[in-house]
Design an enzyme around this catalytic site. Sequence first.
Site: not given
Ligand code: ASP
Length: 332
Positions: A198, A226, A228-229, A249-250, A252
Amino acid sequence: MKNFINHLLVLIFLIAFNTNGMAQQKPDYVIVIHGGAGDITRQNLTPESEKAHLEKLDEALMAGEKILKDGGKGIDAVIKVIQILEESPLFNAGKGAVFNHDGINELDASIMDGQSLSAGAVTGITDVKSPIELAYRVMIHSNHVMLSGKGASEFAKKEGLEIVKNKYFYTKERWDNLQKAIENEKKNESGIKEKHGTVGCVVLDKYGNLAAGTSTGGMTNKRYGRIGDSPIIGAGTYANNSTCAVSCTGHGEYFIRYVVAHTVSAMMEYKGTSLAEAADYIINKKLVEAGGDGGLIAVDKDGNIAFPFNTSGMYRAYVKAGGERVVGVFKD
Ligand code: ASP
């Protein structure tokens, strides 16, 4: 009286100078960017790939810095930086985004202006070349904050944004990752180790305004629409001139539950916590306890920055006016 004046002078000196005796000056501008956090180690990242990622981050950083140096607005720097990363196949945003379970790229993005607290977000985008630009248009030209799927695409066309076929976002590497994830799922093994990818950017501009933006393809093999955050204001993105600007990022699902980006701002606003402490607390304590992988980048109103992550790596870069310039990926 003389004593009092002496004390006052000492106090002014202590406020003006930090313990190293250096003047604590607020930088003219600051820009911090990320290209995702995850299982990124020296073992699984080739030197060529590392170089390519760092060069692209540097290019994006320089483009954003130029805007800020020339007196441009923070929000414009955020858009420019993210568009460069969206157009690169290296990152999980725009071209190079991960695939959902049905083999489609569904993109999410959001942006926030810390001065006005206005925000724009889009989710489930399959045909707009620059999701961050679309999020920005939602912010400035619609009465809404968040648009999804078909409606968002309709709005993009009305705004005259560039529309592309879904296959524009395709890369072989991400396609192979999806196949691997589906195979593992069949074998009842957990998915794949996400490298994420991301992208995000936070900025303090010359006028003291903060801005933040995030763009992503989400997570490989995601299902059922779905979200995410990243497109959720307060979870993946937040900016407020009285505190800080944050992009996450991570994994979500965890960032949504812990409302990560806004939590950093809230700790600063309500508790007087420093940026470094608040960012570290949520990423390295709360998320670690919960089992949520990831990291964030942040800049506060005084130009302090933080970029904690609880994974082995996070692509990141930052520059402060007249100060240091850093591009990195691994923890050490
Ligand atoms: N945070 C993003 C999500 O969950 C994914 C990512 O940051 O790699 O969609």
